[in-house]
Design a protein around this motif. Structure first.
Motif, PDB file in Angstrom:
ATOM      1  N   HIS A 192       3.331   5.879   6.082  1.00  0.00           N
ATOM      2  CA  HIS A 192       2.383   4.898   5.547  1.00  0.00           C
ATOM      3  C   HIS A 192       3.026   3.527   5.609  1.00  0.00           C
ATOM      4  O   HIS A 192       4.238   3.390   5.474  1.00  0.00           O
ATOM      5  N   GLY A 193       2.200   2.512   5.814  1.00  0.00           N
ATOM      6  CA  GLY A 193       2.654   1.133   5.780  1.00  0.00           C
ATOM      7  C   GLY A 193       2.125   0.434   4.548  1.00  0.00           C
ATOM      8  O   GLY A 193       1.234   0.932   3.860  1.00  0.00           O
ATOM      9  N   GLY A 194       2.690  -0.724   4.275  1.00  0.00           N
ATOM     10  CA  GLY A 194       2.236  -1.509   3.141  1.00  0.00           C
ATOM     11  C   GLY A 194       2.525  -2.976   3.358  1.00  0.00           C
ATOM     12  O   GLY A 194       3.455  -3.335   4.089  1.00  0.00           O
ATOM     13  N   ILE A 223       6.277  -6.822   3.989  1.00  0.00           N
ATOM     14  CA  ILE A 223       5.726  -5.587   4.535  1.00  0.00           C
ATOM     15  C   ILE A 223       6.755  -4.465   4.414  1.00  0.00           C
ATOM     16  O   ILE A 223       7.952  -4.706   4.255  1.00  0.00           O
ATOM     17  N   SER A 224       6.261  -3.235   4.480  1.00  0.00           N
ATOM     18  CA  SER A 224       7.148  -2.071   4.338  1.00  0.00           C
ATOM     19  C   SER A 224       6.561  -0.894   5.103  1.00  0.00           C
ATOM     20  O   SER A 224       5.376  -0.889   5.457  1.00  0.00           O
ATOM     21  N   ILE A 225       7.397   0.096   5.329  1.00  0.00           N
ATOM     22  CA  ILE A 225       6.929   1.339   5.937  1.00  0.00           C
ATOM     23  C   ILE A 225       7.786   2.493   5.441  1.00  0.00           C
ATOM     24  O   ILE A 225       8.989   2.337   5.189  1.00  0.00           O
ATOM     25  N   VAL A 226       7.140   3.637   5.271  1.00  0.00           N
ATOM     26  CA  VAL A 226       7.789   4.881   4.866  1.00  0.00           C
ATOM     27  C   VAL A 226       7.526   5.918   5.940  1.00  0.00           C
ATOM     28  O   VAL A 226       6.404   6.025   6.456  1.00  0.00           O
ATOM     29  N   SER A 272       0.792  -1.231   0.000  1.00  0.00           N
ATOM     30  CA  SER A 272       0.000   0.000   0.000  1.00  0.00           C
ATOM     31  C   SER A 272       0.823   1.278   0.000  1.00  0.00           C
ATOM     32  O   SER A 272       0.260   2.369  -0.111  1.00  0.00           O
ATOM     33  N   ASN A 273       2.146   1.188   0.107  1.00  0.00           N
ATOM     34  CA  ASN A 273       2.950   2.392  -0.124  1.00  0.00           C
ATOM     35  C   ASN A 273       2.889   2.813  -1.596  1.00  0.00           C
ATOM     36  O   ASN A 273       3.348   3.899  -1.952  1.00  0.00           O
TER      37      ASN A 273
END
Length: 508
Positions: free
Chosen positions: A317-319, A325-328, A62-63
Motif C-alpha cells: 500500500h502507498g500513502g 509519501i510512503s510505501i509498505v 493512507s498506510n
C-alpha cells in the motif's frame, strides 16, 4: 542479514536515489524474519542539520488505512461485529445517495473501494482542512452522487475510511484514536507513533515539495508552508510513524497478528481476512520502461493491496499527504517486509527504492531503476508543461467576462461540499475572491482567464489552483459554477471536477 538490508549497499543506492531526485530525507526499515534493520538518510528539514534516524516521525498517509481495518478486525474477533454486517444496522445516520447501496453496504464494502463513488470523490469534504466533524461527514456522504453502480467498479476513496473510523467508535464506544492507541499501538510497542496529524514533536520531519510552476513536482525543493491539521480524516490517513515503529507493525503483519510473547493483537482468521483480495484493480498499461515492474494481477483487500511483482505475490500500500509519501511492502513467501518514508513528494525516489528492495529480497537481477524513473517522470512533467503551455496560448483574456464582476458575487452551494462564497473587494470594487466556507484556509483571489472562466490563486501557496467557470442563464444571471484543476498532474484528492455549485439566495 539479507542483501537488501546490507547497510553499505543499501546506503549507496539510497544516497544516489536521494541525490537524483533531490529528496531531503528518507527512512527505511527492512524486516527479514526476526531481523529488523532501520536506516535514516538526509535531514528532517531543509536548512536544518538535524538528521533522520530510526525514531524520526513521518506521516504515512493512507498506510493508516491498514490500522483502521485492523481495528475493525479486532472488533470482529471480540464478537462485536461481523464483516458482512450491514452498516445501516451498526452506524445510525449512515446513508449513501443510492438507496440500494445504503441498505446493502457491509463492513467489507466500506473498506474495499467498490461503493460506486468516483476516484477520490468527496476528498474536498476533509482536505486540506475542514471544520466538519466526523459525524457531519457520515451524514453528508448521502449527497455524493455515485459514478458507478454499487460493487461494479474499483475507485479509490478516502471518505468511507473516515466512516470506518466512526464505525469503530459506534461499536466500541471509543474514539478511533483511543481504540487504535489501546488495542494496536500500545500492545505492539509503537511508542513513537502519533495518532493525530496535529501532533508537533521534536523528532518530526518537515514536509517538502517542488511547486515553483503551475505543475506540481517541477522546480526547486522547498519546505511547505501549508501544514495539514484537524482530526476528521484521521482514520483514512493521519498516523505519523517512525522506522522503528513501522518495523514492529510489519513484524505483526508477518506473524499474522501475533506478538513476540505469543499474545495476539488480532486472530489468524482476522489476518487472513485482511490479506484476502476483494475488489479487482484494473491494470493500466505502464510506460514501456516500467513494464518489468507492472503487476499482472492487482486487487484490494482490507486496507492493503494484493498484487504480484515479477511473478511473486506481495501485499502493499502507498500513502501520501501534502509534502510526504510512503510505501509498505510485504513478501509472504520470503517472510520479509519493508517500508519507505519520505519527507517530500518524490515518487521517483520512492519507487526506485521499492523496486531495488524487492529485487534484492527476491534475488532478482535489478535494472537501473533510478535512471528509469527519472526518465519516465521527466517525460510526464514535460508533457504536462507542454499541455499547460498550449492551453494558456489558446486562452483569450481580452474576451469577457460577460457580466460585471459584482454579478458573479454571492454564495454558491454544492450538495455534498456545502457553500463557497464569491466576494468583490471592499465596497464591491476590485478583484473577485473565493472562499470555501467549510475549509478554513482554502481562500484566494480569482484572476480572469477568458469568457466566464477565472483562475484561483489560493492564499496557501502549496495548494492546487483551479479554473472556475460560470455558466449563465438566458437572462444573463449565473446558473452554476464548476471547477477544474489547472495542473494536468493534480492529485485526485483535488476533486474540483465533482463539484456542482449553484447560486443561493444569499448575497455577500
Amino acid at each position: 542479514m539479507p542483501p537488501a538490508a546490507d547497510s553499505p549497499a543499501l546506503d549507496a543506492f539510497a544516497q544516489k536515489t536521494m541525490q537524483t531526485f533531490d529528496t531531503p530525507g528518507m527512512a527505511v526499515v527492512v524486516v527479514d524474519g526476526g531481523t529488523v534493520a532501520t536506516h535514516g538518510y538526509g535531514v528532517r528539514k531543509l536548512g536544518d542539520p538535524a538528521r533522520v534516524d530510526a525514531n524520526t516521525i513521518f506521516p504515512i498517509g493512507s498506510n493508516t488505512k491498514a490500522f483502521t481495518a485492523a481495528a475493525l478486525a479486532i472488533l470482529v474477533d471480540e464478537g462485536k461485529l461481523r464483516w458482512d454486517d450491514r452498516l445501516v444496522d451498526k452506524l445510525p445516520g449512515f446513508r449513501m445517495y443510492d438507496p440500494y447501496a445504503s441498505s446493502e453496504m457491509t463492513v467489507t464494502d466500506l473498506l474495499t473501494h467498490r461503493s460506486g463513488l468516483g476516484l477520490g470523490e468527496g476528498d474536498l469534504m476533509v482536505f486540506p482542512t475542514t471544520n466538519r466533524t466526523r459525524a457531519e461527514l457520515v451524514h453528508d456522504i448521502r449527497f455524493l452522487k455515485p459514478a458507478h453502480s454499487f460493487r461494479a467498479d474499483y475507485d479509490y476513496d478516502n471518505v468511507l475510511y473516515i466512516v470506518a473510523g466512526q464505525l469503530v467508535e459506534a461499536v466500541s464506544g471509543q474514539r478511533w484514536e483511543d481504540f487504535v492507541q489501546q488495542h494496536i499501538l500500545n500492545p505492539v510497542g509503537m511508542h513513537d507513533t502519533q495518532v493525530s496529524i496535529d501532533t508537533r514533536v521534536a523528532d518530526q520531519v518537515s514536509l517538502h515539495a517542488k511547486n515553483t510552476t503551475a505543475v506540481r513536482g517541477v522546480g526547486k525543493q522547498a519546505v511547505l508552508t501549508t501544514v495539514l491539521s484537524g482530526d476528521v480524516f484521521a482514520p483514512a490517513g493521519a498516523l505519523q510513524v517512525s522506522a522503528t515503529d513501522m518495523g514492529r507493525w510489519l513484524q505483526l503483519q508477518l506473524r499474522h497478528g501475533a506478538l513476540d510473547d505469543g499474545k495476539r493483537v488480532f486472530s489468524e482468521a482476522a489476518a487472513q481476512a485482511l490479506w484476502t483480495p476483494q475488489t479487482l484493480i484494473p491494470i493500466r498499461p505502464a510506460p514501456p520502461p516500467l513494464a518489468l515492474a507492472q503487476p499482472q494481477f492487482s486487487a484490494y483487500a482490507l486496507g492493503l493491496e494484493v498484487q504480484d511483482y515479477r511473478g511473486h505475490k506481495i501485499i502493499t500500500h502507498g500513502g501520501g499527504v501534502l509534502g510526504g509519501i510512503s510505501i509498505v511492502v510485504i513478501i509472504p513467501e520470503k517472510n520479509a517486509a519493508f517500508a519507505i518514508m519520505l519527507n517530500s513528494e518524490d515518487a521517483g525516489a520512492l519507487f526506485a527504492m521499492r523496486e531495488h528492495l524487492l529485487d534484492s529480497l527476491l534475488g532478482l537481477p535489478s535494472p537501473d531503476w533510478i535512471t528509469t524513473y527519472q526518465q519516465v517522470l521527466d517525460g510526464l512533467r514535460a508533457k504536462a508543461l507542454a499541455a499547460l503551455k498550449t492551453s494558456n496560448a489558446a486562452t483569450h483574456p481580452e474576451r469577457g467576462p460577460s457580466l460585471s464582476l459584482s454579478r458573479y458575487a454571492g454564495v454558491y452551494r454544492d450538495p455534498w461540499y456545502g457553500t463557497a462564497t464569491i466576494t468583490q473587494g471592499k465596497d464591491g470594487k476590485g478583484a473577485l475572491s473565493i472562499s470555501f466556507d467549510r475549509t478554513p484556509g482554502l481562500h484566494g483571489t480569482l484572476e480572469h482567464v477568458q469568457y466566464d472562466t477565472f483562475r484561483t490563486h489560493w492564499a496557501m501557496p502549496d495548494l492546487e489552483d483551479a479554473y472556475v467557470t460560470f455558466a449563465l442563464k438566458p437572462d444573463g444571471s449565473v446558473e452554476r459554477m464548476s471547477m477544474k484543476s489547472v495542473s494536468p498532474l493534480a492529485d485526485f484528492s483535488w476533486d474540483y471536477q465533482d463539484l456542482n455549485f449553484t447560486p443561493t439566495a444569499d448575497k455577500k
